[in-house]
Structures are given as structure tokens and as C-alpha cells.
Motif scaffolding. Sequence first.
Motif, PDB file in Angstrom:
ATOM      1  N   LYS A  91       0.834  -1.209   0.000  1.00 26.62           N
ATOM      2  CA  LYS A  91       0.000   0.000   0.000  1.00 26.62           C
ATOM      3  C   LYS A  91       0.868   1.259   0.000  1.00 26.62           C
ATOM      4  CE  LYS A  91      -3.965  -1.996   2.474  1.00 26.62           C
ATOM      5  NZ  LYS A  91      -4.783  -1.907   3.717  1.00 26.62           N
ATOM      6  N   LEU A  92       1.935   1.192   0.766  1.00 26.24           N
ATOM      7  CA  LEU A  92       2.823   2.352   0.880  1.00 26.24           C
ATOM      8  C   LEU A  92       3.574   2.595  -0.431  1.00 26.24           C
ATOM      9  CD1 LEU A  92       3.135   4.178   3.308  1.00 26.24           C
ATOM     10  CD2 LEU A  92       5.189   2.909   3.963  1.00 26.24           C
ATOM     11  N   GLU A  93       4.009   1.520  -1.071  1.00 26.04           N
ATOM     12  CA  GLU A  93       4.698   1.652  -2.359  1.00 26.04           C
ATOM     13  C   GLU A  93       3.777   2.269  -3.407  1.00 26.04           C
ATOM     14  OE1 GLU A  93       6.339  -2.088  -3.590  1.00 26.04           O
ATOM     15  OE2 GLU A  93       8.309  -1.588  -2.772  1.00 26.04           O
ATOM     16  N   LYS A  94       2.540   1.821  -3.412  1.00 23.75           N
ATOM     17  CA  LYS A  94       1.571   2.356  -4.372  1.00 23.75           C
ATOM     18  C   LYS A  94       1.358   3.850  -4.142  1.00 23.75           C
ATOM     19  CE  LYS A  94      -3.163   1.738  -6.023  1.00 23.75           C
ATOM     20  NZ  LYS A  94      -4.460   1.020  -5.823  1.00 23.75           N
ATOM     21  N   TYR A  95       1.247   4.243  -2.874  1.00 30.40           N
ATOM     22  CA  TYR A  95       1.059   5.664  -2.550  1.00 30.40           C
ATOM     23  C   TYR A  95       2.273   6.483  -3.002  1.00 30.40           C
ATOM     24  CZ  TYR A  95       0.163   9.922   0.127  1.00 30.40           C
ATOM     25  OH  TYR A  95      -0.053  11.236   0.483  1.00 30.40           O
ATOM     26  N   ASP A  96       3.483   5.961  -2.736  1.00 26.51           N
ATOM     27  CA  ASP A  96       4.704   6.664  -3.148  1.00 26.51           C
ATOM     28  C   ASP A  96       4.734   6.879  -4.658  1.00 26.51           C
ATOM     29  OD1 ASP A  96       5.832   7.068  -0.684  1.00 26.51           O
ATOM     30  OD2 ASP A  96       7.109   5.292  -0.728  1.00 26.51           O
ATOM     31  N   LYS A  97       4.351   5.855  -5.379  1.00 24.28           N
ATOM     32  CA  LYS A  97       4.392   5.929  -6.838  1.00 24.28           C
ATOM     33  C   LYS A  97       3.394   6.946  -7.375  1.00 24.28           C
ATOM     34  CE  LYS A  97       4.331   2.918 -10.903  1.00 24.28           C
ATOM     35  NZ  LYS A  97       4.157   1.524 -11.389  1.00 24.28           N
ATOM     36  N   GLU A  98       2.216   6.991  -6.768  1.00 29.01           N
ATOM     37  CA  GLU A  98       1.160   7.887  -7.253  1.00 29.01           C
ATOM     38  C   GLU A  98       1.378   9.331  -6.819  1.00 29.01           C
ATOM     39  OE1 GLU A  98      -2.366   6.116  -5.725  1.00 29.01           O
ATOM     40  OE2 GLU A  98      -2.461   4.548  -7.283  1.00 29.01           O
ATOM     41  N   ASN A  99       2.093   9.537  -5.704  1.00 29.30           N
ATOM     42  CA  ASN A  99       2.226  10.884  -5.148  1.00 29.30           C
ATOM     43  C   ASN A  99       3.666  11.399  -5.130  1.00 29.30           C
ATOM     44  OD1 ASN A  99      -0.653  11.517  -3.864  1.00 29.30           O
ATOM     45  ND2 ASN A  99      -0.180   9.356  -3.463  1.00 29.30           N
ATOM     46  N   ASN A 100       4.561  10.623  -5.738  1.00 25.66           N
ATOM     47  CA  ASN A 100       5.968  11.027  -5.818  1.00 25.66           C
ATOM     48  C   ASN A 100       6.556  11.312  -4.431  1.00 25.66           C
ATOM     49  OD1 ASN A 100       8.339  11.513  -7.246  1.00 25.66           O
ATOM     50  ND2 ASN A 100       7.943  13.715  -7.387  1.00 25.66           N
TER      51      ASN A 100
END
Length: 384
Positions: free
Chosen positions: A310-319
Motif C-alpha cells: 500500500k505504501l509503495e503504491k502511494y509513493d508511486k502515485e504521489n511522488n
Amino acid sequence: MSITVGKLFGNGTVLYQMKLLAGQKGLNNLVEWMHIIENDEVSEFLHGNEVVLTSGILNSSDGWLLEYTKKLHSVGTSAFIINIGPYTKSIPKEVIEYCNEVKMPLYTIPWETRMVDLTRDICYRIMQSEQVEISIASTIKNIIFKTGDLETLILQMERYGYLRDSTFCFIVMSFENRDNKELEFNINRIKLYSERIARSINELYISFSYKNCWVLALVNYSNYNVNNFVNTFFKNWNEPLWKIHMGVSENKDGIKVQAENFNNAFTAMSMARKKNKEVIFYEELDIHKLLLNAKDKEVLKEFYNETLGKLEKYDKENNTDLVNFLFMYLQNNGSQGLVAEKQYIHRNTVNNQLKKIEKITGYNPSNLEEKLRFYLGFYIKDVM
């Protein structure tokens, strides 16, 4: 498992009246082929690990033979044979001293010995050695990958001197070469370099390529000798453009159990690549070892997706870079003060980041049990 100078010319005294004048410490040098070369300029086209035979027909000055010897050593010649006769009547002291210094065996043969006969015989023996090497490698691979009748394969290994209760340690090496040379060239360099070290420690080993990696099976090496091999390999490795990643299995007795042992070495190598380390020993993997042996990998994947995923996905979407921030937090034993100091940020900023992580994942990094989930998530990431 290339043949050594010492083994190749072991009966040379009887058959060809060969005399070893210098370079005794280089008798373990590996040999791939033999050439008759009279022109010192041709030596520049040698590939290394070859034996050179000359009569010295161009020996027209006092220093010629020494310079020629130095050229041969500079291109990795394994041994040098000089045909004593009208062109080279004797070997200068300086040549003998140089060969001793660089550990390059120096032999002489009398003029009556026909160079063509010696060359033909030696090249034939090299080819025989290569065929044996291929056969041994093929047999151990069939054992590892469970192809064919196991007992028949074990008997075949025993005929080559590898007993069924022998101890095996597998070393798998992958490499990245930034000078863009061909893969086959790279593997051959690794092969010769690793075999030379292995041979200097113990005579029994098996080598072969697998999935663009080089594999070395050290047979009946003690744990001390295995460590000695690894340390010597990296200590003397002087190719700055090459990055080597090595995985080392445990020392296990018995040919029958080597399939798992090989897989463990390959796993350790993969971990070394992921962590950008030179070498990882399988026995040192600890928690990773438990995860790697989990039968249901989907369970691990689901656990990961529910935490770090979940955290990786958030990082990818929000830089953002919350995954690395969380990793630093865990590496510093959950100390907000240490993280603030190392990141040059205020402690309130650290606290806000932790709250954001909790909101995204549903787990509080400050809670002991939920912190453990994040730890486990990072371990799973390593083995996925």
C-alpha cells in the motif's frame, strides 16, 4: 576444470626430455591450449592461459629472450618452453630469475625433440581433459536437476573420483560488465580466474554455467577453505568495470542432497544482487531463510501487499518516499529523535510522516506488534 601445467607435463621428462628450469610455483597455472610461436609480435594475439613453445629463431640479441618472456607473461601465458639448439643455446640467468619471480614455468627441450610432436600430444591431452570436464559437469547438473537415474549418475561421479559421501559447497556467481563485452567472454574470464583459485586450495572441484551465471562446486573443502576461496577471490579481483555477486551454500555431505544445496546457493546469489552485496552465505540468511522455504508464496505476497504494498503504491502515485522513510525509522529502532537528526528535519515532521503511514496502511509504526509487521514486510520484499 582446466588442466594444470604440472599435470600436463608430468611425464614430459620421460617422453620429451623436458627440464623445468624455473617457475615451479606456477605449476598450478591452468592451460587451455598450446602454440608454437617464433615471432614476438604474434604473442600480442594470445588469449591467455596458453603454453608457448619456441626455438628462438629470431633470437638475434642478448636481451631478446628476456623481452620475449616478459611479453608472454603480460598476455597471461601459463608456461614457456624453449627448444635448445642452434638458435637458443642456453637460457640466460635473467630469464630464469624473471620466470621464478612471476611464477611462470620455464621448460627446455633438446633440439632432437620434435616440436610438432610435442604440440600435437599436448593439444590432444588438453582436448581429452575438456571432454572429461564436460562429462563431469553434465553429470552433476543431471543430479541437481533430477534428470536420469540417480544411482547411475552417482556411480559415474565416483568413476571420476567424486565419492557419494563427498562434501559439496556450491558457489554461484553472477556478474555485470559495464564494458559491454560478450557474455561468453565474461564467463570464460570468471571460469579461469575462479578455477585458478580453487585449484590452489584443493584439486577437486566442478564448474559449469547456468542461467548466465558461473557455478563452482567445491568438493571436500573445509569451511575454512571455502572462506579462503571467497576472500581470495575478492581480494585479488582487479576488474573495476565488473560487478560480481556471489552466493555460497552450506557444506553438505552426500551427492544425493546436492539439488537443494545448489538451489540455496542460487538463492543466496539472488539476495546478494538485490542487496548489492559482493557475497551472501546461505547459512547467514536467518529470517530470509524461513521465508524462502515457505511453501505458499501467495501468502507472503498477500501479507506484503497489505503492508508495504500500500505504501509503495502511494509513493508511486504521489511522488513521495515513505517506504524509505519507514525503513530508516525501523533501522533506528523506532527513535524519532535519531530519524529527525539524520534527515535534518524536526521531530514533529517525523511524527506527521508516521501518522501518514498509519493512515495509508492501517498500521501504527510506533506500536510494537504492528512495527513487527512492517519489519516482516521488508524481509518479504527481499525474497519476492
